[in-house]
Design a protein around this motif. Structure first.
Motif, PDB file in Angstrom:
ATOM      1  N   UNK A 148      27.856  53.974 -37.930  1.00 44.79           N
ATOM      2  CA  UNK A 148      26.429  53.802 -39.412  1.00 44.79           C
ATOM      3  C   UNK A 148      25.441  53.051 -39.037  1.00 44.79           C
ATOM      4  N   UNK A 149      25.517  51.844 -38.380  1.00 48.74           N
ATOM      5  CA  UNK A 149      24.927  51.589 -38.298  1.00 48.74           C
ATOM      6  C   UNK A 149      24.113  51.462 -36.495  1.00 48.74           C
ATOM      7  N   UNK A 150      24.713  53.272 -36.086  1.00 50.11           N
ATOM      8  CA  UNK A 150      23.506  53.348 -35.415  1.00 50.11           C
ATOM      9  C   UNK A 150      22.509  54.122 -35.866  1.00 50.11           C
ATOM     10  N   UNK A 151      22.958  54.355 -36.712  1.00 48.09           N
ATOM     11  CA  UNK A 151      21.683  55.129 -37.515  1.00 48.09           C
ATOM     12  C   UNK A 151      20.762  54.387 -37.791  1.00 48.09           C
ATOM     13  N   UNK A 152      20.976  53.264 -38.535  1.00 51.59           N
ATOM     14  CA  UNK A 152      20.393  51.845 -38.957  1.00 51.59           C
ATOM     15  C   UNK A 152      20.956  51.271 -40.504  1.00 51.59           C
ATOM     16  N   UNK A 153      21.613  50.035 -40.645  1.00 53.49           N
ATOM     17  CA  UNK A 153      22.052  50.056 -42.160  1.00 53.49           C
ATOM     18  C   UNK A 153      21.397  48.624 -42.298  1.00 53.49           C
ATOM     19  N   UNK A 154      21.908  47.747 -43.623  1.00 57.10           N
ATOM     20  CA  UNK A 154      20.884  46.512 -43.565  1.00 57.10           C
ATOM     21  C   UNK A 154      19.620  46.940 -43.231  1.00 57.10           C
ATOM     22  N   UNK A 155      18.876  45.716 -43.047  1.00 52.40           N
ATOM     23  CA  UNK A 155      17.700  45.475 -42.623  1.00 52.40           C
ATOM     24  C   UNK A 155      16.944  46.333 -41.605  1.00 52.40           C
ATOM     25  N   UNK A 156      18.031  46.839 -41.322  1.00 51.44           N
ATOM     26  CA  UNK A 156      17.909  48.199 -40.250  1.00 51.44           C
ATOM     27  C   UNK A 156      17.250  49.510 -40.662  1.00 51.44           C
ATOM     28  N   UNK A 157      17.554  49.602 -42.018  1.00 53.98           N
ATOM     29  CA  UNK A 157      17.921  50.832 -42.413  1.00 53.98           C
ATOM     30  C   UNK A 157      17.125  51.943 -41.350  1.00 53.98           C
ATOM     31  N   UNK A 158      17.295  53.052 -41.406  1.00 54.51           N
ATOM     32  CA  UNK A 158      17.078  54.593 -40.669  1.00 54.51           C
ATOM     33  C   UNK A 158      15.401  53.915 -39.743  1.00 54.51           C
ATOM     34  N   UNK A 159      16.572  52.816 -38.754  1.00 52.25           N
ATOM     35  CA  UNK A 159      15.076  51.847 -37.818  1.00 52.25           C
ATOM     36  C   UNK A 159      16.127  52.411 -36.561  1.00 52.25           C
ATOM     37  N   UNK A 160      16.496  52.850 -36.348  1.00 53.73           N
ATOM     38  CA  UNK A 160      17.462  52.552 -35.054  1.00 53.73           C
ATOM     39  C   UNK A 160      17.339  54.150 -34.101  1.00 53.73           C
ATOM     40  N   UNK A 161      18.708  54.737 -34.321  1.00 53.77           N
ATOM     41  CA  UNK A 161      17.977  56.231 -34.064  1.00 53.77           C
ATOM     42  C   UNK A 161      18.194  57.258 -35.187  1.00 53.77           C
ATOM     43  N   UNK A 162      17.415  58.716 -34.876  1.00 53.37           N
ATOM     44  CA  UNK A 162      17.409  59.560 -35.855  1.00 53.37           C
ATOM     45  C   UNK A 162      18.623  60.606 -35.788  1.00 53.37           C
ATOM     46  N   UNK A 163      19.084  60.754 -34.578  1.00 46.67           N
ATOM     47  CA  UNK A 163      20.462  61.051 -34.539  1.00 46.67           C
ATOM     48  C   UNK A 163      21.551  60.731 -34.295  1.00 46.67           C
ATOM     49  N   UNK A 164      22.554  60.818 -34.572  1.00 51.04           N
ATOM     50  CA  UNK A 164      23.786  60.630 -34.184  1.00 51.04           C
ATOM     51  C   UNK A 164      25.305  61.296 -34.107  1.00 51.04           C
ATOM     52  N   UNK A 165      26.571  61.685 -33.341  1.00 52.99           N
ATOM     53  CA  UNK A 165      27.132  62.205 -32.960  1.00 52.99           C
ATOM     54  C   UNK A 165      28.071  62.295 -34.055  1.00 52.99           C
ATOM     55  N   UNK A 166      28.968  63.580 -35.001  1.00 56.04           N
ATOM     56  CA  UNK A 166      29.995  63.508 -36.152  1.00 56.04           C
ATOM     57  C   UNK A 166      30.932  63.891 -35.551  1.00 56.04           C
ATOM     58  N   UNK A 167      31.386  62.015 -34.362  1.00 55.07           N
ATOM     59  CA  UNK A 167      32.821  62.302 -33.712  1.00 55.07           C
ATOM     60  C   UNK A 167      33.745  62.648 -34.963  1.00 55.07           C
ATOM     61  N   UNK A 168      34.127  61.534 -35.930  1.00 55.95           N
ATOM     62  CA  UNK A 168      35.260  62.288 -37.024  1.00 55.95           C
ATOM     63  C   UNK A 168      35.536  63.494 -37.228  1.00 55.95           C
ATOM     64  N   UNK A 169      33.891  64.187 -37.604  1.00 53.18           N
ATOM     65  CA  UNK A 169      33.792  65.597 -38.394  1.00 53.18           C
ATOM     66  C   UNK A 169      34.468  66.104 -37.314  1.00 53.18           C
ATOM     67  N   UNK A 170      34.798  66.179 -35.985  1.00 52.34           N
ATOM     68  CA  UNK A 170      35.406  66.734 -34.821  1.00 52.34           C
ATOM     69  C   UNK A 170      36.658  66.548 -34.599  1.00 52.34           C
ATOM     70  N   UNK A 171      37.021  65.766 -34.841  1.00 47.72           N
ATOM     71  CA  UNK A 171      37.814  65.179 -34.953  1.00 47.72           C
ATOM     72  C   UNK A 171      39.180  66.138 -35.934  1.00 47.72           C
ATOM     73  N   UNK A 172      38.723  66.077 -37.302  1.00 45.51           N
ATOM     74  CA  UNK A 172      39.702  66.000 -38.352  1.00 45.51           C
ATOM     75  C   UNK A 172      39.198  67.424 -38.318  1.00 45.51           C
TER      76      UNK A 172
END
Length: 642
Positions: free
Chosen positions: A329-353
């Motif tokens: 979640x931190x790669x998409x932005x959490x806390x003070x960086x909420x929404x300020x990091x990457x726009x997209x991230x791979x949902x590896x957990x969904x693929x695995x499950x």
């Protein structure tokens, strides 16, 4: 936060020759994104005031040099910032040489991609790598040149233009963690340049490396054990997380940031619209940790993104961070960086499950794990996928497994056995990749068709087994297309290609069985796919139907968070998406038997009168107050028109 006078002056010097309206636009962007830029830089490089001046100067220069068509794209994207979150997005990933032979050949395939519904094309590493073994192109020797066999930078720019005009965004990899030993920076370091030696992490003896190694995991234990390599030219041990010829960059050095920032701006001006930030989790090194997911990584990414927003806001960042949910979640932005990091991230957990559910024919682990995922900023999107170019590592959390009465270790072992075909009754034909005896970790390579049992069913000539395997392939894609975000198809999966039997014939690939699931796109299979009665045609037609259907469903906008329900039946995954226009309830039967969805679930979601968007059929509970799903069936239920 006010833009300092020296920074503003640097920008104005670069912008002296542009029209007043364009100069005003740049300064407005600078003011809008200055806080994110200066905060990110200040976190990592607290005494780097001069760096900020240089970065804004570079952004202004890139802005001046940017093509008018790209400036227009920037304006369009600024006015429609959710463009990438819309349900009409569909991705396709491939190697240029395995899709069209070269960049010109890729351009010839644009019509095929549009017919498929593709709006986002990820071409795997094509910047010039080192000669010989190069980790599939991830050992980059020149960020500003294209592989000679694929074309030139002019060819890439032309391809990007043609894709853009066809409504397709070009996605390229930007390897941030390391460069090839043959990269000019590394060559200069080997030739004695102290400045360039400081671009890397070099140690005179094993004292410090041994201290780091105590907590560093091995990425490739089979063919690249350890994280440091002795180099005779350097007279030292250089940090090499992935391979001996991939030298990790020292991001603690602000010169490294400045170099890569200019690479970002350069690629953006070639027409690249999405940069996949490869191996981003590894950028920052800290003694006593795994040297992954350190907070400085997110500050660095925030600063790079802010710089891009100033010069070229039509460009997105995608984090290639295959990490646990709490870290992701931190790669998409959490806390003070909420929404300020990457726009997209791979949902590896969904693929695995997805693969876990298909093997176990049980959704309880997936339901628990996916429901526990922390929320991400509503301005970002997941990239979802059934598989990608890489192996599948069974990232099943021990705590999630224990919560549903499973052993995480035993379940991971089961999945490796199942998908390698070792488990009794399995019809999967995957290959074990990077077996680590110390941990028992066995990752898996294989195409979707081979892992889902379709290859084995076709070889056996078993029509019923073929039908079931085709249904599993389409079910897996329905899950990822029904999650929201940008679903990405891997080239060849749309026509059910099996593992490449000749994957090891190329000496450069002989030790890496991931090439089994990177087959060239088979023209004969494409021809067979034009007949909807063939296996290829059934899979291609099914995927096209999924893409067309999702494009018309506002519920699948990425800003709408999926809510995993239940499960009420261990064989049915339930996911609700609550949009202002109503709720969509997706139900996925992951078993080979008929399974129910209870009528009260539909009523709970306001779907007393429902229609399945995938089939167009009205859906109502029977006398037993159940809706029964056929084996391996997906339904996307929305409110029926009155």
């Amino acid at each position: 936060m006010t833009v300092p006078a020296d920074v503003r002056a640097a920008a104005r010097r670069r912008l002296a020759e542009v029209t007043p309206d364009r100069r005003d636009l740049f300064e407005l962007r600078l003011e809008r994104w200055w806080e994110d830029l200066s905060d990110g830089i200040g976190t990592v490089y607290p005494d780097a005031g001069g760096l900020l001046v240089d970065l804004v100067d570079a952004a202004a220069q890139a802005y001046v040099e940017r093509d008018p068509e790209l400036h227009r794209l920037d304006q369009e994207r600024t006015l429609a910032p959710d463009w990438f979150q819309r349900p009409g997005m569909l991705g396709y990933a491939t190697y240029a040489d395995r899709f069209g032979g070269d960049l010109a050949g890729v351009a010839e395939g644009i019509g095929y991609l549009r017919e498929l519904g593709v709006t986002y094309l990820h071409l795997m590493p094509l910047l010039r790598p080192r000669e010989g073994d190069n980790d599939g192109g991830y050992a980059v020797a020149d960020y500003r040149a294209v592989r000679a066999d694929l074309g030139t930078m002019d060819d890439l720019r032309d391809l990007a233009t043609r894709l853009r005009r066809a409504g397709i965004s070009l996605v390229l990899d930007l390897v941030l963690n390391h460069v090839a030993r043959e990269h000019p920076w590394a060559q200069a370091a080997r030739e004695g340049s102290a400045q360039h030696r400081d671009y890397f992490l070099v140690f005179p003896d094993r004292t410090v490396p041994d201290q780091y190694e105590r907590t560093l995991p091995e990425v490739f234990p089979d063919f690249a054990p350890g994280s440091f390599t002795w180099d005779d030219d350097l007279h030292g041990w250089v940090w090499t997380t992935f391979n001996s010829w991939q030298w990790d960059l020292s991001w603690a050095n602000p010169r490294v940031f400045a170099e890569l920032a200019r690479v970002v701006l350069f690629l953006a001006n070639q027409g690249v619209e999405v940069l996949r930030l490869d191996a981003i989790a590894f950028l920052w090194k800290r003694m006593g940790t795994s040297c992954q997911n350190e907070p400085e990584v997110h500050a660095i990414t925030q600063a790079l993104r802010a710089l891009a927003r100033i010069a070229c806001p039509g460009v997105l960042f995608k984090a290639e961070a295959i990490v646990g949910p709490a870290d992701l979640v931190h790669y998409l932005g959490a806390g003070a960086r909420h929404g300020k990091v990457s726009d997209l991230a791979y949902h590896n957990a969904l693929m695995v499950h997805v693969w876990s559910m298909l093997a176990a024919k049980d959704v309880r682990l997936a339901s628990h794990a996916l429901r526990a995922l922390p929320p991400v900023p509503s301005t970002t999107a997941w990239v979802t996928y059934v598989r990608c170019h890489d192996d599948i590592g069974w990232a099943v959390d021990d705590g999630d497994a224990a919560a549903v009465g499973l052993s995480g270790h035993a379940h991971r072992a089961f999945l490796s056995d199942w998908y390698s075909g070792a488990f009794p009754g399995s019809d999967a034909r995957g290959l074990v990749f990077q077996h680590n005896p110390a941990t028992g970790d066995r990752r898996i390579s294989g195409t979707t068709a081979s892992l889902a049992g379709l290859e084995a069913a076709r070889d056996a000539g078993d029509a019923d087994a073929v039908d079931a395997a085709v249904a599993r392939v389409l079910l897996a894609h329905a899950v990822v297309m029904g999650w929201g975000g940008i679903p990405v198809l891997w080239s060849g999966d749309e026509v059910a290609l099996p593992n490449d039997p000749d994957w090891a014939d190329d000496p450069a690939h002989a030790d890496d069985n991931r090439w089994a699931h990177r087959p060239p796109l088979d023209l004969a299979a494409l021809a067979r796919a034009q007949d909807p009665s063939t296996v290829e045609g059934r899979v291609l037609g099914g995927l096209r139907h999924l893409a067309r259907t999702r494009a018309d469903l506002p519920h699948l906008h990425a800003s709408v968070r999926p809510d995993v329900l239940g499960p009420d039946d261990p064989g049915v995954l339930l996911v609700a998406r609550r949009h202002p226009r109503g709720t969509m309830l997706a139900a996925y039967n992951v078993t080979g038997q008929w399974r129910p969805v209870t009528g009260w679930r539909l009523r709970e979601q306001g779907l007393e009168a429902a229609v399945d968007a995938l089939s167009g059929e009205r859906v109502t509970p029977g006398d037993d107050d159940q809706v029964w799903l056929a084996p391996w069936r997906a339904v996307w239920l929305t409110a029926a028109e009155p």
